[in-house]
Scaffold this motif. Sequence first.
Motif, short mmCIF file in Angstrom:
data_model
loop_
_atom_site.label_atom_id
_atom_site.label_comp_id
_atom_site.label_asym_id
_atom_site.label_seq_id
_atom_site.Cartn_x
_atom_site.Cartn_y
_atom_site.Cartn_z
N PHE A 66 68.08 58.82 25.62
CA PHE A 66 68.55 57.86 26.61
C PHE A 66 70.06 57.70 26.48
O PHE A 66 70.65 57.99 25.45
CB PHE A 66 67.84 56.50 26.46
N ALA A 67 70.66 57.24 27.57
CA ALA A 67 72.08 56.90 27.61
C ALA A 67 72.22 55.61 28.39
O ALA A 67 71.48 55.37 29.35
CB ALA A 67 72.90 58.00 28.28
N CYS A 68 73.17 54.78 27.97
CA CYS A 68 73.33 53.51 28.67
C CYS A 68 74.79 53.06 28.64
O CYS A 68 75.59 53.52 27.83
CB CYS A 68 72.44 52.43 28.07
N SER A 69 75.08 52.17 29.57
CA SER A 69 76.37 51.49 29.63
C SER A 69 76.09 50.00 29.45
O SER A 69 75.23 49.45 30.12
CB SER A 69 77.07 51.76 30.96
N GLN A 70 76.82 49.39 28.53
CA GLN A 70 76.58 48.00 28.18
C GLN A 70 77.88 47.21 28.23
O GLN A 70 78.97 47.78 28.17
CB GLN A 70 76.00 47.89 26.77
N GLN A 71 77.74 45.91 28.28
CA GLN A 71 78.89 45.03 28.24
C GLN A 71 79.66 45.27 26.94
O GLN A 71 79.06 45.36 25.87
CB GLN A 71 78.41 43.58 28.30
N TYR A 72 80.98 45.40 27.05
CA TYR A 72 81.79 45.59 25.86
C TYR A 72 81.97 44.27 25.11
O TYR A 72 81.69 44.18 23.92
CB TYR A 72 83.14 46.21 26.21
N ARG A 73 82.46 43.27 25.79
CA ARG A 73 82.59 41.92 25.21
C ARG A 73 82.29 40.91 26.30
O ARG A 73 82.57 41.15 27.48
CB ARG A 73 84.00 41.69 24.67
N ALA A 74 81.75 39.79 25.89
CA ALA A 74 81.26 38.78 26.84
C ALA A 74 82.34 37.81 27.30
O ALA A 74 82.16 36.60 27.26
CB ALA A 74 80.09 38.03 26.23
N ILE A 75 83.48 38.35 27.74
CA ILE A 75 84.52 37.53 28.38
C ILE A 75 85.01 38.28 29.61
O ILE A 75 84.98 39.52 29.65
CB ILE A 75 85.68 37.17 27.42
N SER A 76 85.47 37.55 30.60
CA SER A 76 85.81 38.15 31.89
C SER A 76 86.92 39.19 31.80
O SER A 76 86.98 40.08 32.65
CB SER A 76 86.17 37.06 32.90
N ALA A 77 87.77 39.12 30.83
CA ALA A 77 88.85 40.10 30.70
C ALA A 77 88.31 41.53 30.58
O ALA A 77 89.00 42.49 30.93
CB ALA A 77 89.71 39.78 29.48
N PHE A 78 87.08 41.66 30.12
CA PHE A 78 86.48 42.98 29.91
C PHE A 78 85.42 43.33 30.94
O PHE A 78 84.63 44.25 30.73
CB PHE A 78 85.89 43.07 28.50
N ASP A 79 85.41 42.64 32.08
CA ASP A 79 84.39 42.89 33.10
C ASP A 79 84.40 44.33 33.62
O ASP A 79 83.35 44.83 34.03
CB ASP A 79 84.54 41.93 34.28
#
Length: 169
Positions: A66-79
């Motif tokens: 499998f391959a996935c893309s996930q949130q890097y950090r949970a702040i809007s600067a990294f959206d």
Amino acid sequence: MEIRSGKLTDVVGITDIFNFYIENTNARFEEIPFTVKNRQEWFSQFSNDAKHQLYVATENEVLLGFACSQQYRAISAFDDTVEVTVYLAKGAKGKGLGSKLYTQLFSSISTYGVHRLLSGVALPNDASVALHKRFGFKEVGVFNEYAKKHGQYISSLWLEKALNVESAL
């Protein structure tokens, strides 16, 4: 062999793959295996119509990777930034599955405002570094001995790639 969007029913196979890496390698830093329940909660972050997606490779209904893309950090600067990863079952390596999974993932997320892809590779892992470089990732730097597993320090190479429609193909 089929590449398709991951489904909740794939979580058992995904958990097995994760746990192989947890128990046998330094590619995952956890020391306690995941549970299917834990991975079901993790799975809830993915959607076919957003920047956080998951694709699986199967053959004869057996999950090979499998391959996935996930949130890097949970702040809007990294959206507009995602962290990507690919994992293959033990017997599925060296068959081009990682490339096929990443090709599908990068093509699919390119229309959702992703600007930057990041990936961290625990060292040593020449195959993963080579895969990322084939897709145009550039080395950013190494976090030296920043993690510890089973009494051994682990370093990771971090890589980045700008994502746009042309670079995803």
